[in-house]
Design an enzyme around this catalytic site. Sequence first.
Site, PDB file in Angstrom:
ATOM      1  N   ASP A 404       0.656  -1.197  -0.047  1.00  0.00           N
ATOM      2  CA  ASP A 404       0.112  -0.025  -0.046  1.00  0.00           C
ATOM      3  C   ASP A 404       0.950   1.261   0.049  1.00  0.00           C
ATOM      4  OD1 ASP A 404      -2.138   1.542   0.402  1.00  0.00           O
ATOM      5  OD2 ASP A 404      -1.852   1.516   2.597  1.00  0.00           O
ATOM      6  N   THR A 406      -0.041   4.788   1.172  1.00  0.00           N
ATOM      7  CA  THR A 406      -0.420   5.913   2.231  1.00  0.00           C
ATOM      8  C   THR A 406      -0.256   5.196   3.519  1.00  0.00           C
ATOM      9  OG1 THR A 406      -2.032   6.743   0.589  1.00  0.00           O
ATOM     10  CG2 THR A 406      -1.810   7.480   2.902  1.00  0.00           C
ATOM     11  N   GLU A 508      -1.351  21.089  -0.507  1.00  0.00           N
ATOM     12  CA  GLU A 508      -1.561  22.386  -0.182  1.00  0.00           C
ATOM     13  C   GLU A 508      -1.246  23.096   1.314  1.00  0.00           C
ATOM     14  OE1 GLU A 508      -5.616  22.792  -1.446  1.00  0.00           O
ATOM     15  OE2 GLU A 508      -4.604  23.522  -3.481  1.00  0.00           O
ATOM     16  N   PHE A 550      -8.856  22.423  -9.149  1.00  0.00           N
ATOM     17  CA  PHE A 550      -7.801  21.420  -9.562  1.00  0.00           C
ATOM     18  C   PHE A 550      -8.587  20.463  -9.997  1.00  0.00           C
ATOM     19  CE2 PHE A 550      -5.658  17.704  -9.215  1.00  0.00           C
ATOM     20  CZ  PHE A 550      -4.309  17.957  -9.412  1.00  0.00           C
ATOM     21  N   GLY A 685      -4.895   3.551  -3.489  1.00  0.00           N
ATOM     22  CA  GLY A 685      -6.304   4.214  -3.786  1.00  0.00           C
ATOM     23  C   GLY A 685      -5.844   5.806  -4.179  1.00  0.00           C
ATOM     24  N   ARG A 801      -5.434   4.256  -7.946  1.00  0.00           N
ATOM     25  CA  ARG A 801      -6.954   4.448  -8.068  1.00  0.00           C
ATOM     26  C   ARG A 801      -7.525   3.238  -7.793  1.00  0.00           C
ATOM     27  NH1 ARG A 801      -8.943   8.321  -5.947  1.00  0.00           N
ATOM     28  NH2 ARG A 801      -8.079  10.454  -6.552  1.00  0.00           N
ATOM     29  N   ASN A 831      -8.425  -0.397   4.263  1.00  0.00           N
ATOM     30  CA  ASN A 831      -8.408  -0.648   2.431  1.00  0.00           C
ATOM     31  C   ASN A 831      -7.512  -1.845   2.150  1.00  0.00           C
ATOM     32  OD1 ASN A 831      -6.520   1.075   3.308  1.00  0.00           O
ATOM     33  ND2 ASN A 831      -6.542   1.949   1.149  1.00  0.00           N
ATOM     34  N   ASP A 832      -6.697  -2.257   2.929  1.00  0.00           N
ATOM     35  CA  ASP A 832      -5.695  -3.161   2.592  1.00  0.00           C
ATOM     36  C   ASP A 832      -6.001  -4.474   2.954  1.00  0.00           C
ATOM     37  OD1 ASP A 832      -4.160  -0.942   1.409  1.00  0.00           O
ATOM     38  OD2 ASP A 832      -3.568  -0.445   3.520  1.00  0.00           O
TER      39      ASP A 832
END
Lengths: 1125, 370
Positions: A404, A406, A508, A550, A685, A801, A831-832
């Site tokens: 993964d 993140t 940002e 954006f 993702g 994604r 999510n993993d």
Amino acid sequence: MLRRRINLLFGGDEKRVDSRTIYVGHRPCPATEAFIPPKFCDNRIVSSKYTIWNFLPKNLFEQFRRIANFYFLIIFLVQVIVDTPTSPVTSGLPLFFVITVTAIKQGYEDWLRHKADYEVNKYPVIVLEDGRSIRKESEKIKVGDIVEVVEDETFPCDLILLQSTRDDDTCFVTTASLDGESNHKTHYTVPDTEKDLQSLNATIECEQPQPDLYKFVGRMHIYKTDQEPAVRSLGPENLLLKGATLKNTKKIYGVAVYTGMETKMALNYQGKSQKRSAVEKSINAFLLVYLCILISKAVVCTTLKYVWQSQDGQDEPWYNEKTQKEKDTYVYLKMFTDFLSFMVLFNFIIPVSMYVTVEMQKFLGSFFITWDKDFFDPEIQEGALVNTSDLNEELGQVEYVFTDKTGTLTQNNMEYIECCIDGFQYRNSDSMSELDGFCVTDGPVSKLQQKAGRDKEELFLRALCLCHTVQVKEAGPDEIDSDQVDGLVSELSQPDEQRGFIASSPDEVALVKGAMKHGFTFLGLENKSMKIRNRENNVELYDLLHVLNFDPVRRRMSVIVRSKSGETLLFCKGADSSIFPRVRQEEVDRIRMHVERNATEGYRTLCVAYKQLSPEEFAVADAGLRDARLALQDREEKLMAVYNQVETSMSLIGATAVEDRLQEEAAETMEALQGAGMKVWVLTGDKMETAKSTCYACRLFQRGTELLELTVRTLEDGGRKREERLHELLLDYHKKAVQDAPPVKAGVTRSWSTANQEYGFIIDGATLSLVMNPSPDTNSSRYKSLFLQICQNCTAVLCCRMAPLQKAQIVKMVKNSKGSPITLSIGDGANDVSMILEAHVGIGIKGKEGRQAVRNSDYAIPKLKHLKKLLLAHGHLYYVRIAHLVQYFFYKNLCFILPQFLYQFFCGYSQQPLYDAAYLTMYNICFTSMPILAFSLLEQHIAIEYLLDNATLYREIAKNAMLKWGPFLYWTVLGIFQGLLFFFGVKYLFSNPALQDNGQVFGNWSYGTIVFTVLVFTVTLKLALDTRHWTWINHFVIWGSLAFYVFFSFFWGGIIWPFLKQQRLYFVFANMLSSVSAWLVIILLILLSLLPDILLMVFRKPRGPHARQIAAVTPLSYKHLNERY
Amino acid sequence: MMASSYTAKEEDGHHSGSAAAGGPGSSKSKKPDNTAFKQQRLPAWQPILTAGTVLPAFFVIGLIFIPIGIGLFVTSNNIREFEIDYTGVDTNSPCNRCSQTYSWNISCTCSVPFSLEQPFESNVFMYYGLSNFYQNHRRYVKSRDDSQLNGDKSSLTNPSKECEPYRISEKKPIAPCGAIANSLFNDTLELYYIYPNGSRTLIPLVKKGIAWWTDKHVKFRNPPGNNDNLTITFQDTTKPVNWHKPVYELDPNDPDNNGFINEDFIVWMRTAALPTFRKLYRIIQKNKDNMTPTLPRGNYSLEIAYNYPVRSFDGRKRMILSTISWMGGKNPFLGIAYITVGSVCFFLGVVLLIIHHKYGNRNNNADIPN
């Protein structure tokens, strides 16, 4: 009737066949014919496997589904039923032991699951019922309930947002534990719902539950008294997912639409299936071979028995008559029972004890992972965690690593690194004393002593301060150190810097903070005017006129502001590729160098440009933007056109570099993994750009790597149908990476040459689904295999994604590809979980994103960097240990049983055991079990430090190298050789059984005891020869078990045991030792049996590269060690 | 023998940065203990086998084994052994009649003449040998009751089921029960020395000291009771069906060799390992004066009371005379094996020496260029 009207209103969604209707707050609606409370599942999460009632039968059934257990059960039953040479206790007891221990272990694990479920299910939530807030247990939530959630709580089920305490009817959530994106996402309430939820009368019609996190289609009918029902469409922006956390919003109300196992999170959660390691598969294969050997031995013996018996006078000589019962038995039945008896006699060749030892080795061995202090993370005060010990050795076999991004590769903690203004580099210095001396900071860092002009600097910094969509967090005193999963809170200690920022993109925030470090602070947005404080501590105000948002296609964003002095300025920041064509070329050249250097260092670079708009220009742009925003059709396209028009002929001011901080030693770890021959795939993702720069930073992609991109962007480039383009690209890439690439040698010798062109592959979720589920009409069934082939020839693959299930899909695809490579998934978020469960080995990182991944993983480690030691050192050693254990077990039982088999030829095929029953039982349990167990726990054929330093050593055990048929054959031949030697050596000695100096003779039990003594010593010394790492435990256990054997034999033969029917071994051992010949033959046979091994070891040493390495390694690494301490 | 490096991996005294950063919190219980065992850092001895290190071992083994082998071989060769088959298969052989007209009841005697070419010095051991007799058959091996033989009163009258079908005869328990006891070897062998003048003299045979001491004194015991009158002790039992006389009449002259502790019986009860076997029958003590050999060279006659049928299962009976050395009876196998193994080791040592000398000079690890 209603539906028809809706379909008229919202034409074109006939696809939705099945939908569910939810009555908000369980209130019947006037328009529906009859109020039938629909049946949905409750909000209970069940992850446990057993209940108290079905535990015993279900568990026993599952255990006996293992062929080994089933086999032992059969043997046990045979022993009970048929008259066999050995007692049923010999196999029944170990089997019972194994079954019980396993059942207890599994029961305990299931109890833990029950407990976890209970915790989740009993979590208190507040539900609105009849105007009152009622505390309920989470599991009691029903579809249609209105649930209240307060800040920092996770949603107990999937909710449609009805009301938020925020003024703008939005709420912020993080879905970090679902998809790994830790930024705040904005969700919207259903428009125009009534403020008073009690009087809200509405139904929701939505699709049946489906696992895709980003898809949701539904509509809400709001019934107001004496009005046509209003219809609102619902999309994913209205849906709050179970598992996500509410942020920065005091309280929300939502109506439950999916509950329990039907929530998107639960649907993305795959059931935990039993994982089997490759070693276990090898064991099963070997087991089959030995089963064949066993059966053929029994068949041979049975056949020969009846051939032999058919000779005159052999079946029943006068001295050895049969009992009446035997005489009466039907001959075929007798043959069958004879066969079974032989089976039982030889069944020790497949020992129950091997399973016990393997289980024990795995269980005890896994403690070394838990104990390893290198895995201890002082930050979270925790070490590694082992959830399954079944897969220890699999850690040494990994070929594909799916990671993964993140939280795993990166800390998801953006940090401003440097900027470049007008070609001059300004590196950020952390030293706060130089806060004001912005001009000074670059001095020591930048080789260029010049600086850009002060105007330029300030312009650039203002651009950074203005060109963003960041919000300032209304920081109450209690919220300063509140839970900030995404690390948005500034790490700086100055009170001024504790200002929290919230943005959809962490970049940002990093930029705003970067500007802050250089003296320009963004104070917030008030009434459409942005406040910034400049270096002189003066507050400047800018009117925010437009935000040009954006989007991933444009890859830039702009703001149009008007300063107090009346200037209208456009600030634009974006990816270099999208900015450079829009600015003057001479400016580009000065900055390009910096940007490229930063990019290869893995920083995320953004270019900043500005443009002064004349009033006329602004008027045009303003009008265009307003028109486009109001357009009802093709709004997006129109907006895009205006954006593109406005953002032209700007002038470039500078570039920024932001670091998505990698985990500690992430790059080194990845490099080591690649060096060890593993292919690393990044499944995330996240956005492609972000992921790509992370890959560069981790050195997965290098400067020379040619990237093969297969994303929506490249697919839409050609302007043709996606499928066609996909086909074309796939073929093209395939040609490049597979056909033109030099043939790669398979197996261990996979070339690791840097000379060849390296390829990296990038694919995104949408394209992947095209590849995986192609439309049936095209000739696209080959896509998958083409894709796989390309990927296998790439050094690194990046999939961005990805939905959680897609990650699992990829893992599954690779897992099932040719050669069924061993896969490992590592991740930290919910999510993993699906990919962690899918891969052969799942590793969870004890990250900040909750414990989902850890709970579902096989191993959990605190940091990514620990993966290196886990695989290269622990995995390697475990594999070597268990492989040796397995081979050794088969070997020692082969040379144990072979003499017994040979003896049948000399005892009239009568199933007479060669060894005493005590020896038969104790051989595997006591005499030879401890040394191999100690070996398989402590052996370090190569020192750990050396393993870590030389990742290539990992390749030597790749592809299950030590359990291939070659080594297996070697061990088998060795076992056969030794078995033959033991038996015939002693047989030649017994050609004259008068072996004592008083002329007395030895009988059959002496024969067996001599063979057995040779056997025990040989087998133990063979292990001693293989031991490369003699700790005191090894010494103790090896010499101890030999001593124990001698002691036991004396003891066993020294007493007339009242419970024994026959005193077979009475003083046999002592008498044997009183015979010089017996001593001599024992020594001779032991030496002769070990001779081939010693020779092989000596001769192999200079030849094989493997052996040489080891020979060279050991002393070297210890010298190295000594120097260090 | 082995190049070994005994490197004590010391207890990790050096504090890694992470451990130090843990500060006071690192002493929390969750932190893994920093012990040598848990960190897999136990001091270890790492033997390395290379051509250079194994080389002396091979020479040493060779140098030890070859002399032992030669010694064994010479010893074995010095043992006098004489073997004669008296089964009587051959029609010319004196026992042919007995072997054919066999019946359990009628005793048949025959005498087999033979001559010894070499004198037998020291004690001579007399064995009987049987061939194709499966004393190691499972049904046979287990057909005994050791507690009965150990003098257990209850087993005497109620023998173990394992003894079937030799458990009960004529409604009385058999003592000793079982197939082994039932098939006790019952030929009587007598040895006569034939003087050159034709007269013959019986050579005294000692029948004690042929069984294992522990068997005779511990494992086998007569049932408690009147030791002088075993007839009473065994009165409720019957003799094994194939026996001519009951167990208490095996050696009526010597109460210490009668009943279950009869040594011939004990020797027989120790089942042989292979279907061709020998069992110690008698010992011929060497002459007191030590001047003349125990069995001088010359002609002998073996007188056999031929009771034991073997032809039904194609068996053979032999009588063996043998002297005994420290290594037991004659068996050239050990000597040859030791010489062979010693030579092989020596040869390998030479080969290794050549390899080592040729390739291993510069480097300790023989680095053969491929």
